[in-house]
Design a protein around this motif. Structure first.
Motif, PDB file in Angstrom:
ATOM      1  N   UNK A   1       0.949  -1.154  -0.062  1.00 41.86           N
ATOM      2  CA  UNK A   1       0.047  -0.008   0.076  1.00 41.86           C
ATOM      3  C   UNK A   1       1.027   1.355   0.089  1.00 41.86           C
ATOM      4  N   UNK A   2       1.988   1.381   0.911  1.00 42.46           N
ATOM      5  CA  UNK A   2       2.754   2.479   0.878  1.00 42.46           C
ATOM      6  C   UNK A   2       4.062   1.967   1.306  1.00 42.46           C
ATOM      7  N   UNK A   3       5.111   2.900   1.144  1.00 41.98           N
ATOM      8  CA  UNK A   3       6.412   2.801   1.620  1.00 41.98           C
ATOM      9  C   UNK A   3       6.319   2.818   3.223  1.00 41.98           C
ATOM     10  N   UNK A   4       5.193   3.486   3.783  1.00 41.28           N
ATOM     11  CA  UNK A   4       5.221   3.503   5.293  1.00 41.28           C
ATOM     12  C   UNK A   4       4.374   2.624   5.665  1.00 41.28           C
ATOM     13  N   UNK A   5       3.786   1.488   4.853  1.00 42.52           N
ATOM     14  CA  UNK A   5       2.884   0.606   5.676  1.00 42.52           C
ATOM     15  C   UNK A   5       3.697  -0.552   6.099  1.00 42.52           C
ATOM     16  N   UNK A   6       3.265  -0.751   7.325  1.00 39.09           N
ATOM     17  CA  UNK A   6       3.688  -2.003   8.136  1.00 39.09           C
ATOM     18  C   UNK A   6       3.800  -3.353   7.339  1.00 39.09           C
ATOM     19  N   UNK A   7       2.767  -3.424   6.262  1.00 38.46           N
ATOM     20  CA  UNK A   7       2.594  -4.524   5.512  1.00 38.46           C
ATOM     21  C   UNK A   7       4.105  -4.782   4.760  1.00 38.46           C
ATOM     22  N   UNK A   8       4.746  -3.505   4.311  1.00 35.12           N
ATOM     23  CA  UNK A   8       5.937  -3.600   3.604  1.00 35.12           C
ATOM     24  C   UNK A   8       6.959  -4.163   4.644  1.00 35.12           C
ATOM     25  N   UNK A   9       7.180  -3.671   5.953  1.00 32.66           N
ATOM     26  CA  UNK A   9       7.997  -4.072   6.720  1.00 32.66           C
ATOM     27  C   UNK A   9       7.846  -5.706   7.208  1.00 32.66           C
TER      28      UNK A   9
END
Lengths: 258, 348
Positions: free
Chosen positions: B145-153
């Motif tokens: 969803x976004x660079x800042x999403x926790x899904x990315x982390x």
């Protein structure tokens, strides 16, 4: 062309084209077997669903409200500014470059700025629509004055007209046809940006909001397309209204007889 | 009639009519004003923010009126801009945890006061794809969803736990509402975001779960409740009422499946404008797909996000728990009682 031919041509042909396009749409959906993209009939049912919940009228009113105010404010600022820029060379030299820099910036790019300045209520979308329609109006009004035939001016000056009189009786009528054309283009643009402008609306709805909201609603592409269809149809209606303005004598004389 | 009088008359009538119509239809003109400006809280229609509408709804039902005003946004960028620039109009919001930390690093005076949820995220692949385990993601394109999403982390963590690194996959940013369609036409190999967008692909029959958060990062947090420091100082009672309300809503949601179904129905219809079956699916299949208890601010959990955020390049690592969190509103979780609200069953 005979009268009966012309009626047939005016209404029959466009309807035929529309029917063919709807057919192509319907069968492409059926043949491709997609379960995501809606058929025309599903879109009609989507519009019916919105209407039965009373949302269709609300959304149309919300969008028309924002476009109306954005557009009216753009006229109030844009026409006088454009006329002044057209008339005073110094003002033109000073201000035109900045207008040309601001003009190509998409309303979508202004969304963050609009939220920072106005929050998320109606003022923000109205501001975006104002911006989008302001520049075509300014440019058309400026060009109208600068392209005005000098013979009108000279004649008027020979009759001793100057100041307000010259402006009211010569400049304004001479430039009106071109300004109205500018307004027509600007209204088209104002309506065009309603989707971008309503991306930020958190209350009051709107047709652009409907499209964004339907995306959030999962698989409601019937409502997305319903929003698109309504925007298209109302846009057509607005343009027909604006075109009626061109039929007035005050506007026609400058257009030339066709 | 001349052009000028036509324009003047028609224009004025039009402006007056459309303004009055808009006011009465959409802006609730003529309705009695609320006594006091309500405490506005931003949210977007995802299950990570579900306690926001649930608290509002139960309040309305039990007290006749809610003490706060939920404000719905279509996406995080708009929500963030409103939260940043108008603390007086919207002093609080549900927001991505790494985004809240990043804003704090950039000097925005906000603090997390509570969590929004636990879990509630999935990674979906196309059911016909040959991706069956996390290792199979090598070389694939994943939408986040976004660079800042926790899904990315979460992806960082999942890969790291298997001896892989982020350079083994290709990440693209995409608004979650567009993800189901992108997966169905296989424009990307996998998608991950908060619910209900992931469950949508499953319900429609082309998505398959690669992992739920509980498989990779149990008790995952993506969104927190963040509040402006001004409000923490000057509107303490309201912030406390909000945190207490959310805590009770969380307990209420997790205490029975009936409550969850009631919430799915009400929130889908009245707040999210989504298909109720979809929300009910997310809230029940499996029941621990998303959880609303254990919402206290736990230092260790947030520090883990902090560390991954730094590794993932979205945080500089210049702020600590004390800077971005204010746990003073949190009461003992075991003492929190669920709302004493019996679902009436919504008119279907």
């Amino acid at each position: 062309m005979k009268a009966k031919d012309s009626i047939l041509a005016r209404f029959g042909l466009p309807l035929l084209v529309a029917a063919v396009l709807l057919g192509v749409w319907h069968f492409s959906v059926v043949i491709s077997g997609t379960t995501i993209f809606p058929t025309p009939w599903e879109v009609v049912k989507g519009i019916g669903e919105l209407a039965s919940h009373g949302l269709l009228v609300k959304y149309i009113v919300a969008s028309l409200f924002r476009v109306t105010w954005g557009f009216v404010l753009a006229i109030l600022v844009g026409v006088p500014l454009g006329l002044a820029l057209g008339w005073f060379d110094r003002a033109f030299m000073a201000i035109n470059p900045i207008i040309q820099v601001l003009r190509p910036i998409s309303p979508i790019a202004w969304i963050p700025v609009a939220i920072l300045w106005f929050g998320t209520h109606d003022a923000a979308p109205v501001f975006l629509i104002f911006l989008a329609s302001l520049f075509p109006i300014v440019v058309a009004s400026t060009a109208a004055v600068r392209n005005m035939q000098l013979v009108y001016l000279r004649a008027a000056q020979n009759f001793g007209l100057s100041g307000i009189q010259l402006f009211r009786r010569v400049i304004l009528p001479a430039t009106l046809p071109q300004i109205i054309t500018g307004l027509r283009i600007a209204l088209g643009i104002a309506w065009l940006v309603v989707v971008a402008a309503e991306m930020i609306a958190t209350q009051g709805g709107g047709l652009g909001y409907l499209i964004i909201d339907a995306r959030n609603a999962g698989k409601r592409y019937d409502l997305v397309v319903a929003g698109m269809v309504m925007i298209g149809l109302i846009g057509l209606g607005l343009d027909l209204l604006m075109r009626r303005l061109e039929k007035f004598d005050e506007v026609r004389w400058g257009v030339g007889q066709r | 009639m001349s052009l000028r009088s036509t324009l003047l008359i028609f224009g004025l009538i039009w402006i007056a009519a459309i303004t009055v119509l808009h006011g009465t239809l959409n802006l609730e003109w003529g309705k009695p004003e609320a006594k006091k400006e309500k405490f506005a809280v931003g949210f977007i229609p995802v299950t990570c923010h579900l306690t926001c509408p649930v608290t509002d709804f139960i309040n309305q039902n039990m007290e006749g009126e809610s003490f706060f005003k939920p404000m719905r946004f279509s996406g995080f960028p708009e929500l963030k801009e409103m939260f940043l620039s108008h603390p007086d109009k919207m002093p609080a919001t549900f927001i991505l945890a790494p985004l809240a930390m990043s804003l704090r690093e950039q000097g925005v005076p906000i603090k997390m006061v509570y969590l929004g949820h636990r879990d509630g995220t999935a990674m979906m692949v196309h059911k016909d794809s040959n991706i069956f385990k996390i290792e199979d993601l090598k070389g694939k394109t994943i939408a986040v969803p976004s660079r800042f999403s926790n899904q990315r982390l979460l992806i960082f963590k999942a890969l790291k736990d298997r001896g892989m690194s982020i350079s083994d996959v290709k990440l693209v940013e995409m608004p979650p509402p567009d993800m189901p369609a992108a997966l169905s036409v296989r424009a990307v190999d996998a998608v991950t975001s908060g619910e209900p967008f992931m469950a949508q692909t499953e319900m429609d029959g082309y998505g398959r779960i690669l992992y739920l958060t509980k498989d990779v990062w149990p008790n995952f947090i993506s969104c927190v409740l963040a509040v402006h420091e001004d409000a923490i100082k000057n509107r303490r009672e309201e912030v406390q009422a909000l945190v207490d309300g959310i805590a009770k809503s969380g307990k209420w949601l997790d205490s029975s499946m009936d409550n969850r179904m009631e919430a799915g129905e009400v929130v889908a219809k009245k707040y999210y404008n989504q298909n109720p079956e979809l929300l009910k699916f997310v809230l029940s299949k499996p029941p621990d797909r998303v959880k609303y208890t254990n919402l206290n601010l736990v230092r260790k959990d947030l520090e883990e996000i902090e560390a991954l955020g730094k590794e993932g390049g979205v945080l500089k690592g210049t702020v600590r728990f004390e800077d971005y969190a204010d746990p003073s509103f949190v009461t003992d979780d075991t003492q929190v009682k669920p709302w004493d609200y019996k679902g009436k069953g919504v008119q279907r």
